[in-house]
Enzyme design. Structure first.
Site, PDB file in Angstrom:
ATOM      1  N   HIS A 167       0.827  -1.207   0.000  1.00 16.96           N
ATOM      2  CA  HIS A 167       0.000   0.000   0.000  1.00 16.96           C
ATOM      3  C   HIS A 167       0.873   1.273   0.000  1.00 16.96           C
ATOM      4  CE1 HIS A 167      -3.586  -2.281   1.359  1.00 16.96           C
ATOM      5  NE2 HIS A 167      -2.828  -2.838   2.287  1.00 16.96           N
TER       6      HIS A 167
HETATM    7  C1  BDR Z   1      -2.714   1.127   5.451  1.00 21.24           C
HETATM    8  O1  BDR Z   1      -2.892   0.682   6.791  1.00 21.24           O
HETATM    9  C2  BDR Z   1      -1.698   0.218   7.305  1.00 21.24           C
HETATM   10  O2  BDR Z   1      -1.874  -1.019   7.922  1.00 21.24           O
HETATM   11  C3  BDR Z   1      -0.710   0.157   6.186  1.00 21.24           C
HETATM   12  O3  BDR Z   1       0.581   0.497   6.660  1.00 21.24           O
HETATM   13  C4  BDR Z   1      -1.224   1.164   5.197  1.00 21.24           C
HETATM   14  O4  BDR Z   1      -0.716   2.457   5.478  1.00 21.24           O
HETATM   15  C5  BDR Z   1      -3.488   0.220   4.523  1.00 21.24           C
HETATM   16  O5  BDR Z   1      -4.851   0.260   4.836  1.00 21.24           O
END
Ligand code: BDR
Ligand code: CA
Length: 312
Positions: free
Chosen positions: A241
Protein backbone atom coordinates in the site's frame (compact mmCIF):
# COMPACT_ATOMS: atom_id res chain seq x y z
CA UNK A 1 11.89 14.65 -7.98
CA UNK A 2 12.87 17.06 -5.26
CA UNK A 3 12.14 17.41 -1.58
CA UNK A 4 10.05 14.92 0.37
CA UNK A 5 8.81 14.44 3.93
CA UNK A 6 7.22 11.13 5.00
CA UNK A 7 4.71 10.94 7.85
CA UNK A 8 4.42 7.30 8.88
CA UNK A 9 3.39 4.56 11.34
CA UNK A 10 5.80 1.70 10.53
CA UNK A 11 4.35 -0.91 9.79
CA UNK A 12 5.79 -3.48 7.38
CA UNK A 13 4.64 -1.80 4.18
CA UNK A 14 5.74 1.56 5.63
CA UNK A 15 9.21 0.02 6.06
CA UNK A 16 9.53 -0.67 2.32
CA UNK A 17 8.13 2.78 1.51
CA UNK A 18 10.63 4.53 3.79
CA UNK A 19 13.50 2.49 2.33
CA UNK A 20 12.34 3.33 -1.20
CA UNK A 21 12.59 7.07 -0.52
CA UNK A 22 15.68 6.84 1.68
CA UNK A 23 17.71 4.87 -0.88
CA UNK A 24 16.65 6.76 -4.01
CA UNK A 25 19.45 9.13 -5.05
CA UNK A 26 16.93 11.39 -6.82
CA UNK A 27 15.01 12.07 -3.59
CA UNK A 28 15.95 14.73 -1.07
CA UNK A 29 14.38 13.22 2.06
CA UNK A 30 14.08 16.18 4.45
CA UNK A 31 12.56 14.39 7.40
CA UNK A 32 10.42 11.57 8.73
CA UNK A 33 7.63 12.18 11.23
CA UNK A 34 5.81 9.48 13.14
CA UNK A 35 2.23 8.94 14.21
CA UNK A 36 0.30 6.23 16.09
CA UNK A 37 -1.42 3.71 13.86
CA UNK A 38 -0.38 0.18 13.08
CA UNK A 39 1.12 0.03 16.59
CA UNK A 40 1.42 2.67 19.35
CA UNK A 41 3.56 5.76 18.75
CA UNK A 42 6.45 4.49 20.86
CA UNK A 43 6.83 1.51 18.51
CA UNK A 44 6.26 3.39 15.25
CA UNK A 45 8.89 5.95 16.30
CA UNK A 46 11.46 3.34 17.28
CA UNK A 47 10.83 1.50 14.02
CA UNK A 48 11.26 4.66 11.94
CA UNK A 49 14.58 5.41 13.63
CA UNK A 50 15.85 1.89 13.07
CA UNK A 51 14.72 1.85 9.44
CA UNK A 52 16.65 5.05 8.70
CA UNK A 53 19.64 3.53 10.39
CA UNK A 54 19.27 0.40 8.23
CA UNK A 55 19.15 2.64 5.16
CA UNK A 56 22.27 4.53 6.32
CA UNK A 57 20.34 7.80 6.42
CA UNK A 58 20.85 8.76 10.06
CA UNK A 59 21.27 12.41 9.12
CA UNK A 60 17.55 12.58 8.24
CA UNK A 61 15.70 13.97 11.28
CA UNK A 62 12.96 11.82 12.84
CA UNK A 63 10.38 13.45 15.11
CA UNK A 64 7.51 11.87 17.03
CA UNK A 65 4.00 13.25 16.66
CA UNK A 66 0.47 12.30 17.64
CA UNK A 67 -0.07 9.33 19.91
CA UNK A 68 -3.85 9.39 19.53
CA UNK A 69 -6.56 10.78 17.25
CA UNK A 70 -7.50 14.46 17.35
CA UNK A 71 -10.97 14.10 18.86
CA UNK A 72 -12.26 10.62 19.60
CA UNK A 73 -9.83 8.35 21.44
CA UNK A 74 -10.63 5.27 19.36
CA UNK A 75 -9.71 1.71 20.14
CA UNK A 76 -6.33 0.18 19.42
CA UNK A 77 -6.60 -2.38 16.60
CA UNK A 78 -7.78 -5.74 17.98
CA UNK A 79 -5.18 -7.63 16.05
CA UNK A 80 -2.37 -6.02 14.20
CA UNK A 81 -1.54 -7.13 10.72
CA UNK A 82 2.06 -6.02 11.27
CA UNK A 83 2.94 -8.01 14.43
CA UNK A 84 3.09 -6.79 18.01
CA UNK A 85 6.08 -4.47 17.41
CA UNK A 86 4.86 -3.33 13.96
CA UNK A 87 7.57 -5.26 12.11
CA UNK A 88 6.50 -8.90 12.53
CA UNK A 89 8.33 -9.14 15.87
CA UNK A 90 11.63 -8.38 14.09
CA UNK A 91 12.22 -4.72 14.93
CA UNK A 92 15.06 -5.75 17.24
CA UNK A 93 16.99 -7.15 14.25
CA UNK A 94 17.46 -3.65 12.84
CA UNK A 95 20.42 -1.46 13.77
CA UNK A 96 19.98 1.14 16.52
CA UNK A 97 20.08 4.83 15.64
CA UNK A 98 23.25 6.66 16.76
CA UNK A 99 21.59 10.05 17.40
CA UNK A 100 18.01 9.16 18.26
CA UNK A 101 14.96 11.35 17.98
CA UNK A 102 14.87 14.98 17.00
CA UNK A 103 13.65 16.74 20.14
CA UNK A 104 10.97 18.71 18.30
CA UNK A 105 7.37 17.55 18.02
CA UNK A 106 6.59 16.16 14.57
CA UNK A 107 4.37 19.13 13.74
CA UNK A 108 7.14 21.56 14.71
CA UNK A 109 9.64 19.66 12.57
CA UNK A 110 7.21 19.69 9.63
CA UNK A 111 6.69 23.43 10.05
CA UNK A 112 10.41 24.14 10.39
CA UNK A 113 11.31 22.06 7.32
CA UNK A 114 8.60 23.72 5.25
CA UNK A 115 9.53 27.17 6.50
CA UNK A 116 13.15 26.84 5.46
CA UNK A 117 12.46 25.02 2.16
CA UNK A 118 13.39 27.08 -0.87
CA UNK A 119 11.22 25.06 -3.22
CA UNK A 120 7.86 23.30 -2.77
CA UNK A 121 7.94 20.10 -0.74
CA UNK A 122 5.96 16.90 -1.31
CA UNK A 123 4.38 15.34 1.79
CA UNK A 124 3.72 11.61 1.80
CA UNK A 125 1.50 10.66 4.74
CA UNK A 126 1.24 6.86 4.94
CA UNK A 127 -0.47 6.57 8.33
CA UNK A 128 -3.34 8.34 10.12
CA UNK A 129 -3.57 12.03 9.15
CA UNK A 130 -3.41 13.47 12.70
CA UNK A 131 -0.04 15.23 12.33
CA UNK A 132 -0.94 16.66 8.93
CA UNK A 133 -4.28 18.04 10.13
CA UNK A 134 -2.54 19.61 13.13
CA UNK A 135 0.07 21.18 10.85
CA UNK A 136 -2.63 22.73 8.65
CA UNK A 137 -4.52 24.01 11.72
CA UNK A 138 -1.51 25.41 13.57
CA UNK A 139 0.50 26.73 10.61
CA UNK A 140 -1.91 27.89 7.89
CA UNK A 141 0.97 29.46 5.92
CA UNK A 142 2.55 26.01 5.51
CA UNK A 143 0.30 24.84 2.70
CA UNK A 144 1.81 27.44 0.38
CA UNK A 145 5.09 25.55 0.79
CA UNK A 146 3.54 22.16 -0.03
CA UNK A 147 3.72 20.99 -3.64
CA UNK A 148 1.43 17.97 -3.20
CA UNK A 149 0.19 15.75 -0.40
CA UNK A 150 0.33 12.21 -1.77
CA UNK A 151 -1.35 10.05 0.84
CA UNK A 152 -2.17 6.40 1.31
CA UNK A 153 -5.66 6.10 2.69
CA UNK A 154 -9.29 5.54 1.91
CA UNK A 155 -10.42 4.46 -1.52
CA UNK A 156 -13.42 4.43 -3.77
CA UNK A 157 -14.54 0.82 -3.32
CA UNK A 158 -14.97 0.36 0.42
CA UNK A 159 -12.65 -0.36 3.30
CA UNK A 160 -10.45 -2.93 4.97
CA UNK A 161 -11.30 -2.38 8.65
CA UNK A 162 -15.02 -1.83 8.10
CA UNK A 163 -17.06 -2.23 4.92
CA UNK A 164 -16.60 1.54 4.44
CA UNK A 165 -13.33 2.55 6.04
CA UNK A 166 -9.69 2.00 5.25
CA UNK A 167 -7.33 1.70 8.24
CA UNK A 168 -5.46 5.04 8.06
CA UNK A 169 -8.63 7.10 7.64
CA UNK A 170 -10.54 5.08 10.23
CA UNK A 171 -7.85 5.77 12.83
CA UNK A 172 -8.68 9.51 12.74
CA UNK A 173 -11.59 10.48 10.49
CA UNK A 174 -11.75 14.02 11.90
CA UNK A 175 -8.11 14.62 10.95
CA UNK A 176 -8.76 13.23 7.49
CA UNK A 177 -11.80 15.51 7.11
CA UNK A 178 -9.59 18.49 7.89
CA UNK A 179 -7.00 17.46 5.29
CA UNK A 180 -9.61 16.74 2.58
CA UNK A 181 -11.51 19.94 3.40
CA UNK A 182 -8.61 22.34 3.04
CA UNK A 183 -8.70 24.89 0.22
CA UNK A 184 -5.65 25.52 -1.94
CA UNK A 185 -3.96 22.21 -1.27
CA UNK A 186 -3.09 19.70 -3.98
CA UNK A 187 -3.97 16.22 -2.74
CA UNK A 188 -3.47 12.81 -4.34
CA UNK A 189 -5.44 9.99 -2.74
CA UNK A 190 -3.82 6.60 -3.24
CA UNK A 191 -6.48 4.31 -1.85
CA UNK A 192 -7.41 0.68 -1.49
CA UNK A 193 -9.08 0.56 -4.90
CA UNK A 194 -5.55 0.62 -6.35
CA UNK A 195 -3.33 -0.58 -3.46
CA UNK A 196 -5.35 -3.76 -3.00
CA UNK A 197 -3.98 -4.82 -6.38
CA UNK A 198 -0.42 -3.73 -5.58
CA UNK A 199 1.02 -7.14 -4.75
CA UNK A 200 4.51 -8.53 -4.57
CA UNK A 201 4.69 -12.29 -4.25
CA UNK A 202 6.84 -14.68 -2.25
CA UNK A 203 9.25 -15.25 -5.16
CA UNK A 204 9.76 -11.49 -5.56
CA UNK A 205 10.45 -11.19 -1.83
CA UNK A 206 12.87 -14.12 -1.83
CA UNK A 207 14.76 -12.61 -4.74
CA UNK A 208 15.01 -9.24 -2.97
CA UNK A 209 16.05 -11.04 0.23
CA UNK A 210 18.96 -12.65 -1.64
CA UNK A 211 20.09 -9.41 -3.26
CA UNK A 212 22.10 -8.01 -0.36
CA UNK A 213 22.02 -6.82 3.24
CA UNK A 214 19.26 -4.22 2.84
CA UNK A 215 16.95 -6.57 0.95
CA UNK A 216 17.59 -9.36 3.45
CA UNK A 217 16.83 -7.10 6.42
CA UNK A 218 13.60 -5.78 4.87
CA UNK A 219 12.39 -9.20 3.82
CA UNK A 220 13.17 -10.39 7.35
CA UNK A 221 10.37 -8.09 8.57
CA UNK A 222 7.48 -9.51 6.57
CA UNK A 223 6.45 -12.80 8.21
CA UNK A 224 3.33 -11.69 10.14
CA UNK A 225 2.26 -9.36 7.34
CA UNK A 226 2.75 -12.12 4.76
CA UNK A 227 0.77 -14.57 6.89
CA UNK A 228 -2.11 -12.09 7.08
CA UNK A 229 -2.19 -11.31 3.38
CA UNK A 230 -1.58 -14.88 2.24
CA UNK A 231 -4.69 -15.80 4.15
CA UNK A 232 -6.86 -12.85 3.05
CA UNK A 233 -5.67 -12.75 -0.59
CA UNK A 234 -5.50 -16.52 -0.99
CA UNK A 235 -2.05 -16.26 -2.57
CA UNK A 236 1.56 -16.05 -1.40
CA UNK A 237 1.80 -12.25 -1.57
CA UNK A 238 1.69 -8.98 0.35
CA UNK A 239 0.22 -5.60 -0.49
CA UNK A 240 2.60 -2.65 -0.87
CA UNK A 241 0.00 0.00 0.00
CA UNK A 242 2.43 2.64 1.27
CA UNK A 243 5.14 2.07 -1.31
CA UNK A 244 2.66 2.92 -4.05
CA UNK A 245 1.92 6.30 -2.46
CA UNK A 246 5.61 7.07 -1.94
CA UNK A 247 6.37 5.91 -5.48
CA UNK A 248 3.78 8.37 -6.81
CA UNK A 249 5.33 11.09 -4.62
CA UNK A 250 8.80 10.49 -6.07
CA UNK A 251 7.82 9.36 -9.62
CA UNK A 252 4.69 11.36 -10.46
CA UNK A 253 2.48 9.45 -12.90
CA UNK A 254 2.97 5.92 -11.56
CA UNK A 255 -0.68 6.14 -10.53
CA UNK A 256 -3.41 7.38 -12.85
CA UNK A 257 -5.80 9.85 -11.31
CA UNK A 258 -9.15 11.48 -11.79
CA UNK A 259 -9.94 14.80 -10.11
CA UNK A 260 -13.06 14.36 -7.98
CA UNK A 261 -14.77 16.02 -5.03
CA UNK A 262 -13.96 13.91 -1.93
CA UNK A 263 -15.44 14.09 1.54
CA UNK A 264 -14.73 12.04 4.65
CA UNK A 265 -17.60 10.54 6.62
CA UNK A 266 -17.22 11.57 10.28
CA UNK A 267 -20.63 10.32 11.38
CA UNK A 268 -20.92 7.44 13.83
CA UNK A 269 -22.82 5.04 11.60
CA UNK A 270 -21.50 2.29 9.38
CA UNK A 271 -20.00 4.84 6.98
CA UNK A 272 -17.60 6.36 9.52
CA UNK A 273 -14.15 6.83 7.98
CA UNK A 274 -15.28 6.40 4.36
CA UNK A 275 -13.73 8.64 1.70
CA UNK A 276 -16.68 9.49 -0.50
CA UNK A 277 -15.68 10.48 -4.04
CA UNK A 278 -18.44 12.04 -6.10
CA UNK A 279 -18.29 10.56 -9.60
CA UNK A 280 -21.48 12.15 -10.86
CA UNK A 281 -20.84 14.15 -14.05
CA UNK A 282 -20.34 17.82 -13.16
CA UNK A 283 -20.33 17.11 -9.42
CA UNK A 284 -19.20 20.01 -7.25
CA UNK A 285 -19.59 21.24 -3.69
CA UNK A 286 -16.63 19.52 -2.04
CA UNK A 287 -12.92 20.08 -2.36
CA UNK A 288 -11.26 18.42 -5.30
CA UNK A 289 -8.74 15.64 -4.84
CA UNK A 290 -6.77 13.71 -7.46
CA UNK A 291 -8.07 10.19 -6.82
CA UNK A 292 -5.95 7.26 -7.97
CA UNK A 293 -7.96 5.04 -10.31
CA UNK A 294 -5.17 2.81 -11.57
CA UNK A 295 -1.48 2.11 -11.11
CA UNK A 296 1.48 0.77 -13.04
CA UNK A 297 2.18 -2.07 -10.61
CA UNK A 298 5.01 -3.67 -12.66
CA UNK A 299 6.76 -0.26 -12.65
CA UNK A 300 6.37 -0.05 -8.88
CA UNK A 301 7.85 -3.54 -8.42
CA UNK A 302 10.79 -2.61 -10.65
CA UNK A 303 11.34 0.72 -8.87
CA UNK A 304 11.38 -1.08 -5.52
CA UNK A 305 13.67 -3.83 -6.78
CA UNK A 306 16.16 -1.53 -8.44
CA UNK A 307 16.24 1.03 -5.61
CA UNK A 308 16.53 -1.53 -2.82
CA UNK A 309 19.24 -3.57 -4.56
CA UNK A 310 21.45 -0.90 -6.09
CA UNK A 311 22.01 1.50 -3.21
CA UNK A 312 22.57 5.23 -3.36
C1 BDR B 1 -2.71 1.13 5.45
O1 BDR B 1 -2.89 0.68 6.79
C2 BDR B 1 -1.70 0.22 7.30
O2 BDR B 1 -1.87 -1.02 7.92
C3 BDR B 1 -0.71 0.16 6.19
O3 BDR B 1 0.58 0.50 6.66
C4 BDR B 1 -1.22 1.16 5.20
O4 BDR B 1 -0.72 2.46 5.48
C5 BDR B 1 -3.49 0.22 4.52
O5 BDR B 1 -4.85 0.26 4.84
CA1 CA C 1 1.18 2.83 7.04
Amino acid sequence: MGKLIIDTDPGVDDAFAIALAARDPEVELLGVTTVFGNVPLEHTTRNALRLLSLCERTEVPVAAGAGRPLVHPGMPPEETVHGADGLSGRSHTLPGHPHGLDERHAVTLLADLLHTATEPVTLAPIGPLTNIATLLAAHPWAKAKIDRIVLMGGGTEGGNVTPSAEFNISCDPEAAARVFGEDGLRRVLVGLNVTSRTTVDGAWLRSLGESGALGAALCGLVDDYLAHYSSTLGEDAILMHDSLAVAEAIRPGIVHTEELPVQVDTTFGPGRGATIADRRPGASGAHLTEVATGADVPALRELLRSTLTQGR
